[in-house]
Design a protein around this motif. Structure first.
Motif, short mmCIF file in Angstrom:
data_model
loop_
_atom_site.label_atom_id
_atom_site.label_comp_id
_atom_site.label_asym_id
_atom_site.label_seq_id
_atom_site.Cartn_x
_atom_site.Cartn_y
_atom_site.Cartn_z
N GLU A 268 0.82 -1.20 0.00
CA GLU A 268 0.00 0.00 0.00
C GLU A 268 0.86 1.26 0.00
N GLY A 269 1.97 1.21 0.73
CA GLY A 269 2.86 2.37 0.78
C GLY A 269 3.51 2.67 -0.55
N LEU A 270 3.71 1.64 -1.36
CA LEU A 270 4.28 1.81 -2.70
C LEU A 270 3.20 2.00 -3.76
N ASP A 271 1.94 1.82 -3.36
CA ASP A 271 0.80 1.93 -4.28
C ASP A 271 0.95 0.96 -5.44
N ILE A 272 1.17 -0.32 -5.09
CA ILE A 272 1.27 -1.36 -6.12
C ILE A 272 0.12 -2.34 -5.94
N HIS A 273 -0.37 -2.85 -7.05
CA HIS A 273 -1.51 -3.76 -7.02
C HIS A 273 -1.11 -5.09 -6.39
N SER A 274 -2.00 -5.66 -5.62
CA SER A 274 -1.71 -6.92 -4.91
C SER A 274 -1.38 -8.06 -5.87
N ASP A 275 -1.86 -7.99 -7.11
CA ASP A 275 -1.58 -9.04 -8.09
C ASP A 275 -0.08 -9.14 -8.40
N LYS A 276 0.65 -8.05 -8.17
CA LYS A 276 2.08 -8.05 -8.46
C LYS A 276 2.91 -8.51 -7.26
N VAL A 277 2.29 -8.74 -6.13
CA VAL A 277 3.00 -9.09 -4.90
C VAL A 277 2.80 -10.57 -4.63
N VAL A 278 3.90 -11.29 -4.53
CA VAL A 278 3.84 -12.75 -4.38
C VAL A 278 3.76 -13.12 -2.91
N TYR A 279 2.72 -13.86 -2.54
CA TYR A 279 2.58 -14.35 -1.17
C TYR A 279 2.54 -15.87 -1.18
N ILE A 280 3.49 -16.49 -0.47
CA ILE A 280 3.55 -17.95 -0.38
C ILE A 280 3.59 -18.43 1.07
N GLY A 281 3.46 -17.47 2.01
CA GLY A 281 3.54 -17.83 3.42
C GLY A 281 2.48 -18.80 3.87
N ASP A 282 1.35 -18.83 3.15
CA ASP A 282 0.29 -19.78 3.51
C ASP A 282 0.69 -21.21 3.14
N GLN A 283 1.56 -21.37 2.14
CA GLN A 283 1.97 -22.70 1.67
C GLN A 283 3.21 -23.24 2.37
N PHE A 284 4.14 -22.33 2.74
CA PHE A 284 5.44 -22.76 3.25
C PHE A 284 5.78 -22.21 4.62
N GLY A 285 4.91 -21.36 5.19
CA GLY A 285 5.30 -20.68 6.42
C GLY A 285 6.39 -19.67 6.11
N TYR A 286 7.08 -19.25 7.15
CA TYR A 286 8.17 -18.30 6.98
C TYR A 286 9.49 -19.06 6.96
N THR A 287 10.19 -19.02 5.84
CA THR A 287 11.39 -19.83 5.66
C THR A 287 12.68 -19.04 5.87
N LEU A 288 12.57 -17.92 6.59
CA LEU A 288 13.75 -17.19 7.05
C LEU A 288 14.60 -16.67 5.90
N SER A 289 15.89 -17.04 5.83
CA SER A 289 16.80 -16.44 4.85
C SER A 289 16.39 -16.70 3.41
N THR A 290 15.64 -17.77 3.16
CA THR A 290 15.25 -18.10 1.79
C THR A 290 13.91 -17.49 1.38
N SER A 291 13.25 -16.82 2.29
CA SER A 291 11.87 -16.37 2.10
C SER A 291 11.60 -15.67 0.76
N PRO A 292 12.28 -14.56 0.42
CA PRO A 292 11.95 -13.90 -0.85
C PRO A 292 12.38 -14.69 -2.08
N LEU A 293 13.44 -15.51 -1.95
CA LEU A 293 13.88 -16.32 -3.09
C LEU A 293 12.93 -17.48 -3.34
N LEU A 294 12.35 -18.03 -2.28
CA LEU A 294 11.34 -19.06 -2.46
C LEU A 294 10.12 -18.47 -3.15
N ALA A 295 9.78 -17.23 -2.80
CA ALA A 295 8.68 -16.54 -3.49
C ALA A 295 9.00 -16.34 -4.96
N LEU A 296 10.26 -15.99 -5.27
CA LEU A 296 10.65 -15.85 -6.67
C LEU A 296 10.56 -17.18 -7.40
#
Length: 329
Positions: A268-296
């Motif tokens: 919201e602060g960047l005013d970007i549409h939610s479709d462009k934001v990848v969320y995988i925390g529901d599938q894998f939980g929080y995977t710490l250091s790999t978190s954004p790369l797992l999303a990629l």
């Protein structure tokens, strides 16, 4: 034009799938209700190690084998191996050296570990990319991250019910007609430097009689992690502005999966549409250091990110330190 590009990416996670009901019952038996916590964190399941044969090193090895196979490479083709974790299985020798041994690396391969907590993979990719840019002898790098935190947090609800285990590995190499790794922004605020500590009393105290193995477990003092969101918004704006990339040119944003609340605040602060934001925390939980790369990885698998696309990755490490990367995949 050429840049240091992610050639391939692969991941590994344990087979053991755990749902919210397990944690709700587990902590209820300890006198703590985590129902609102796990629901508020947006978790449905996560994959957690449940045997003595797996750890952060073995997961990293599996992810490394997978990414080399996808790239059609042997370990001897790699000039640099960087391993990152905040829960490394070994402090000596380095886990990167053990990967080199198990994979069959070349005599001239550089190997080292780094620890930037949950920012580890982003820092490792940035460091490898800059190193490759300045050293033409390093033509190809293997960067791999893995964390095994659940074993160290059995009595800590925020971490134990939140995290999942996984490893992610990438192959970096120069490529024509791409900017590849473009830039990074760091913002550091150490006002909560001691809110997450592991081992809780430091390595030097592990053998003192007054401490037990249980005393070494991760020590966490809750704080308002929403303060990181404002810094993330600012750093990403700086990152895009100084590299003359408009936010509308970004195909996907991969943010820290620690809380969906922060993902929403930053979006919201960047005013970007939610479709462009990848969320995988529901599938894998929080995977710490790999978190954004797992999303990629998941975004690429789903076709949301394609060759030539601009992507932004952001995460925050304990202490805390925001790290943002701009890449052309």
């Amino acid at each position: 034009m050429s840049g240091v590009q992610i050639r391939e990416i692969a991941m590994y996670h344990p087979a053991n799938e755990v749902g919210n009901d397990y944690y709700i019952q587990y902590f209820a038996e300890k006198g703590t209700d985590v129902t609102n916590l796990v629901n508020g964190l947006g978790r449905n399941k996560r994959f957690v190690i449940d045997n003595r044969e797996e750890n952060s090193y073995t997961m990293a090895l599996e992810a490394s084998r997978a990414v080399l196979e996808k790239a059609g490479l042997q370990a001897a083709d790699v000039d640099l191996i960087i391993f990152t974790s905040q829960t490394p299985e070994y402090l000596l020798p380095s886990n990167a050296l053990k990967l080199h041994h198990s994979l069959g690396g070349d005599l001239n391969t550089a190997c080292f570990d780094i620890n930037a907590n949950c920012a580890g993979m982003l820092v490792a990719i940035e460091q490898a990319s800059r190193y490759m840019t300045s050293n033409p002898r390093i033509e190809r790098a293997l960067v791999v991250g893995a964390d095994y935190l659940s074993i160290h947090t059995p009595d800590e609800p925020v971490y134990h019910s939140n995290v999942g285990e996984a490893a992610v590995a990438v192959i970096l190499e120069p490529a024509e007609d791409t900017r590849g790794f473009i830039d990074s922004v760091y913002q550091t605020d150490t006002s909560v430097i001691d809110n997450s500590k592991f081992p809780a009393y430091g390595l030097s105290n592990l053998y003192r009689e007054e401490y037990t193995a249980k005393d070494a477990q991760l020590q966490f003092v809750p704080f308002d992690d929403a303060v990181c969101a404002a810094s993330a918004i600012d750093s990403i704006k700086v990152l895009l502005s100084r590299n003359e990339v408009d936010k509308d040119e970004i195909a996907a944003f991969m943010f820290s999966q620690f809380t969906p609340g922060n993902i929403k605040r930053v979006s919201e602060g960047l005013d970007i549409h939610s479709d462009k934001v990848v969320y995988i925390g529901d599938q894998f939980g929080y995977t710490l250091s790999t978190s954004p790369l797992l999303a990629l990885h998941q975004a690429i698998q789903a076709g949301k990110v394609k060759r030539g696309d601009y992507v932004v990755l952001w995460t925050v490490g304990a202490g805390w330190q925001n790290v943002s990367l701009l890449l052309q995949y």
